[in-house]
Design a protein around this motif. Structure first.
Motif, PDB file in Angstrom:
ATOM      1  N   LEU A 108      27.370  15.390  26.892  1.00 57.82           N
ATOM      2  CA  LEU A 108      26.972  15.691  25.522  1.00 57.82           C
ATOM      3  C   LEU A 108      26.041  14.588  25.039  1.00 57.82           C
ATOM      4  CD1 LEU A 108      30.499  16.510  24.010  1.00 57.82           C
ATOM      5  CD2 LEU A 108      28.986  18.012  25.324  1.00 57.82           C
ATOM      6  N   SER A 109      25.004  14.959  24.329  1.00 56.28           N
ATOM      7  CA  SER A 109      24.081  13.969  23.784  1.00 56.28           C
ATOM      8  C   SER A 109      23.435  14.521  22.517  1.00 56.28           C
ATOM      9  CB  SER A 109      22.991  13.618  24.803  1.00 56.28           C
ATOM     10  OG  SER A 109      22.095  12.643  24.289  1.00 56.28           O
ATOM     11  N   VAL A 110      23.234  13.654  21.548  1.00 51.70           N
ATOM     12  CA  VAL A 110      22.524  14.052  20.329  1.00 51.70           C
ATOM     13  C   VAL A 110      21.036  13.815  20.560  1.00 51.70           C
ATOM     14  CG1 VAL A 110      22.178  13.618  17.880  1.00 51.70           C
ATOM     15  CG2 VAL A 110      24.480  13.532  18.850  1.00 51.70           C
ATOM     16  N   LEU A 111      20.253  14.868  20.500  1.00 53.69           N
ATOM     17  CA  LEU A 111      18.814  14.797  20.725  1.00 53.69           C
ATOM     18  C   LEU A 111      18.095  14.787  19.383  1.00 53.69           C
ATOM     19  CD1 LEU A 111      16.696  16.554  23.366  1.00 53.69           C
ATOM     20  CD2 LEU A 111      16.064  16.826  20.975  1.00 53.69           C
ATOM     21  N   LEU A 112      17.301  13.758  19.160  1.00 55.98           N
ATOM     22  CA  LEU A 112      16.522  13.633  17.924  1.00 55.98           C
ATOM     23  C   LEU A 112      15.095  14.116  18.159  1.00 55.98           C
ATOM     24  CD1 LEU A 112      15.790  12.492  15.071  1.00 55.98           C
ATOM     25  CD2 LEU A 112      15.361  10.307  16.208  1.00 55.98           C
ATOM     26  N   ASN A 113      14.641  15.011  17.309  1.00 58.43           N
ATOM     27  CA  ASN A 113      13.241  15.439  17.324  1.00 58.43           C
ATOM     28  C   ASN A 113      12.521  14.674  16.213  1.00 58.43           C
ATOM     29  OD1 ASN A 113      10.754  16.841  16.770  1.00 58.43           O
ATOM     30  ND2 ASN A 113      11.547  18.550  17.989  1.00 58.43           N
ATOM     31  N   GLY A 114      11.720  13.680  16.594  1.00 65.99           N
ATOM     32  CA  GLY A 114      11.036  12.853  15.608  1.00 65.99           C
ATOM     33  C   GLY A 114       9.969  13.594  14.831  1.00 65.99           C
ATOM     34  N   ALA A 115       9.448  14.678  15.399  1.00 67.16           N
ATOM     35  CA  ALA A 115       8.404  15.443  14.713  1.00 67.16           C
ATOM     36  C   ALA A 115       8.986  16.299  13.593  1.00 67.16           C
ATOM     37  CB  ALA A 115       7.652  16.314  15.711  1.00 67.16           C
ATOM     38  N   SER A 116      10.083  16.995  13.886  1.00 63.32           N
ATOM     39  CA  SER A 116      10.691  17.876  12.882  1.00 63.32           C
ATOM     40  C   SER A 116      11.737  17.159  12.040  1.00 63.32           C
ATOM     41  CB  SER A 116      11.345  19.075  13.574  1.00 63.32           C
ATOM     42  OG  SER A 116      12.446  18.652  14.371  1.00 63.32           O
ATOM     43  N   GLN A 117      12.102  15.927  12.442  1.00 65.92           N
ATOM     44  CA  GLN A 117      13.139  15.158  11.740  1.00 65.92           C
ATOM     45  C   GLN A 117      14.464  15.921  11.708  1.00 65.92           C
ATOM     46  OE1 GLN A 117      12.618  11.729  10.115  1.00 65.92           O
ATOM     47  NE2 GLN A 117      11.378  12.067  11.933  1.00 65.92           N
ATOM     48  N   GLU A 118      14.796  16.527  12.853  1.00 62.90           N
ATOM     49  CA  GLU A 118      16.058  17.245  12.998  1.00 62.90           C
ATOM     50  C   GLU A 118      16.709  16.857  14.314  1.00 62.90           C
ATOM     51  OE1 GLU A 118      14.986  21.346  12.688  1.00 62.90           O
ATOM     52  OE2 GLU A 118      15.047  21.329  10.501  1.00 62.90           O
ATOM     53  N   SER A 119      18.009  17.092  14.406  1.00 63.92           N
ATOM     54  CA  SER A 119      18.751  16.740  15.616  1.00 63.92           C
ATOM     55  C   SER A 119      19.514  17.939  16.155  1.00 63.92           C
ATOM     56  CB  SER A 119      19.739  15.601  15.327  1.00 63.92           C
ATOM     57  OG  SER A 119      19.059  14.436  14.927  1.00 63.92           O
ATOM     58  N   GLU A 120      19.786  17.889  17.452  1.00 68.38           N
ATOM     59  CA  GLU A 120      20.573  18.920  18.120  1.00 68.38           C
ATOM     60  C   GLU A 120      21.628  18.240  18.979  1.00 68.38           C
ATOM     61  OE1 GLU A 120      18.097  22.194  20.062  1.00 68.38           O
ATOM     62  OE2 GLU A 120      16.655  20.569  19.853  1.00 68.38           O
ATOM     63  N   LEU A 121      22.734  18.932  19.203  1.00 66.48           N
ATOM     64  CA  LEU A 121      23.689  18.514  20.224  1.00 66.48           C
ATOM     65  C   LEU A 121      23.320  19.266  21.488  1.00 66.48           C
ATOM     66  CD1 LEU A 121      26.300  17.003  21.054  1.00 66.48           C
ATOM     67  CD2 LEU A 121      27.539  19.113  20.471  1.00 66.48           C
ATOM     68  N   ILE A 122      23.006  18.545  22.555  1.00 67.57           N
ATOM     69  CA  ILE A 122      22.688  19.209  23.816  1.00 67.57           C
ATOM     70  C   ILE A 122      23.852  19.019  24.782  1.00 67.57           C
ATOM     71  CG2 ILE A 122      20.192  19.014  23.529  1.00 67.57           C
ATOM     72  CD1 ILE A 122      20.261  16.695  25.574  1.00 67.57           C
ATOM     73  N   VAL A 123      24.053  20.019  25.627  1.00 66.17           N
ATOM     74  CA  VAL A 123      25.140  20.002  26.607  1.00 66.17           C
ATOM     75  C   VAL A 123      24.543  20.243  27.992  1.00 66.17           C
ATOM     76  CG1 VAL A 123      27.332  21.033  27.306  1.00 66.17           C
ATOM     77  CG2 VAL A 123      26.717  20.940  24.869  1.00 66.17           C
ATOM     78  N   LEU A 124      24.787  19.308  28.912  1.00 61.37           N
ATOM     79  CA  LEU A 124      24.279  19.436  30.279  1.00 61.37           C
ATOM     80  C   LEU A 124      25.446  19.500  31.257  1.00 61.37           C
ATOM     81  CD1 LEU A 124      22.411  16.983  28.725  1.00 61.37           C
ATOM     82  CD2 LEU A 124      20.972  17.589  30.660  1.00 61.37           C
ATOM     83  N   ASP A 125      25.272  20.236  32.351  1.00 63.47           N
ATOM     84  CA  ASP A 125      26.262  20.243  33.425  1.00 63.47           C
ATOM     85  C   ASP A 125      26.211  18.884  34.116  1.00 63.47           C
ATOM     86  OD1 ASP A 125      27.643  20.566  35.898  1.00 63.47           O
ATOM     87  OD2 ASP A 125      27.209  22.705  35.901  1.00 63.47           O
ATOM     88  N   ALA A 126      27.334  18.179  34.169  1.00 64.35           N
ATOM     89  CA  ALA A 126      27.359  16.832  34.732  1.00 64.35           C
ATOM     90  C   ALA A 126      26.989  16.797  36.208  1.00 64.35           C
ATOM     91  CB  ALA A 126      28.747  16.205  34.533  1.00 64.35           C
ATOM     92  N   ARG A 127      27.082  17.933  36.895  1.00 71.17           N
ATOM     93  CA  ARG A 127      26.749  18.000  38.319  1.00 71.17           C
ATOM     94  C   ARG A 127      25.294  18.395  38.550  1.00 71.17           C
ATOM     95  NH1 ARG A 127      32.334  21.017  40.367  1.00 71.17           N
ATOM     96  NH2 ARG A 127      33.553  19.093  40.571  1.00 71.17           N
ATOM     97  N   GLN A 128      24.621  18.901  37.511  1.00 72.40           N
ATOM     98  CA  GLN A 128      23.240  19.368  37.658  1.00 72.40           C
ATOM     99  C   GLN A 128      22.428  18.949  36.440  1.00 72.40           C
ATOM    100  OE1 GLN A 128      23.099  23.584  38.555  1.00 72.40           O
ATOM    101  NE2 GLN A 128      24.948  23.464  39.778  1.00 72.40           N
ATOM    102  N   VAL A 129      22.323  17.655  36.217  1.00 71.61           N
ATOM    103  CA  VAL A 129      21.643  17.137  35.040  1.00 71.61           C
ATOM    104  C   VAL A 129      20.190  17.599  34.984  1.00 71.61           C
ATOM    105  CG1 VAL A 129      20.857  15.026  33.887  1.00 71.61           C
ATOM    106  CG2 VAL A 129      23.177  15.157  34.805  1.00 71.61           C
ATOM    107  N   SER A 130      19.512  17.602  36.133  1.00 69.41           N
ATOM    108  CA  SER A 130      18.087  17.950  36.162  1.00 69.41           C
ATOM    109  C   SER A 130      17.816  19.403  35.779  1.00 69.41           C
ATOM    110  CB  SER A 130      17.497  17.665  37.547  1.00 69.41           C
ATOM    111  OG  SER A 130      18.188  18.384  38.542  1.00 69.41           O
ATOM    112  N   SER A 131      18.848  20.243  35.747  1.00 71.07           N
ATOM    113  CA  SER A 131      18.671  21.639  35.341  1.00 71.07           C
ATOM    114  C   SER A 131      18.470  21.766  33.838  1.00 71.07           C
ATOM    115  CB  SER A 131      19.880  22.480  35.768  1.00 71.07           C
ATOM    116  OG  SER A 131      19.980  22.516  37.181  1.00 71.07           O
TER     117      SER A 131
END
Length: 202
Positions: A103-126
């Motif tokens: 889990l990571s909070v992704l900040l978009n500096g252009a829109s000044q908004e944030s998202e919670l992103i969820v990645l598979d720990a075994r396939q981060v590059s996906s």
């Protein structure tokens, strides 16, 4: 009993906020480290990357040295601290070390908004398996952890966001010597406003 301690550089790239699956391997030998990685590791010029916060998420394999990483498509997006969340149904000890999500909070500096992103720990590059808009800006560099079942009333979250916004707006005053809270021009009456009766946790 006497022993020896040695150290070595595992990863030569620009990285920050390294973490592991604490449910499975806390205080034990671990294989995987999840971390923020800077744009220089994705082909950007070193001088450019040195002037920007880490953007991507990577998984480092301590046994093989392999790095599996993902970077946002936009140069205006920056990932926060990667937090490991065990897959639902794993055992108390955490199951397999990499059986879960990042889990990571992704900040978009252009829109000044944030998202919670969820990645598979075994396939981060996906890349993210899901992206959840948070409806507000969460400052880059936020620390956190994953705690199953933890919830807070909306009012508590709103007060915390309000205080975080004020601290962020006073961030350029970090080195001023004052008699108030943390040198950030926050007085104790600010806490009365944001946290009535010091009710920090609801």
């Amino acid at each position: 009993k006497l022993g020896k301690v040695s150290k070595e550089c595992l990863y030569a790239g620009n990285c920050a906020f390294g973490g592991i699956n604490t449910k499975a391997v806390s205080a034990q030998q671990h294989r995987f480290i999840y971390m923020n990685v800077a744009a220089v590791n994705n082909g950007a010029a070193a001088a450019t990357a040195a002037a920007t916060p880490p953007q991507g998420i990577a998984r480092y394999d301590c046994e093989t040295g392999a790095v599996d990483s993902w970077y946002p498509d936009s140069n205006a997006e920056f990932c926060g601290e990667p937090m490991f969340a065990p897959r639902q149904g794993t055992t108390t000890s955490g199951g397999e070390e990499d059986d879960g999500y990042i889990l990571s909070v992704l900040l978009n500096g252009a829109s000044q908004e944030s998202e919670l992103i969820v990645l598979d720990a075994r396939q981060v590059s996906s890349g993210p398996v899901t992206r959840i808009p948070l409806g507000s800006l969460i400052p880059h560099g936020l620390f956190g952890c994953f705690e199953p079942g933890a919830t807070w009333p909306t009012g508590v979250i709103e007060r915390r966001v309000k205080l975080a916004d004020k601290m962020e707006s006073r961030g350029n005053m970090w080195n001023e010597v004052k008699s108030d809270f943390s040198g950030l021009s926050l007085r104790l009456d600010d806490f009365d406003e944001y946290f009535p009766k010091w009710d920090l946790f609801g």
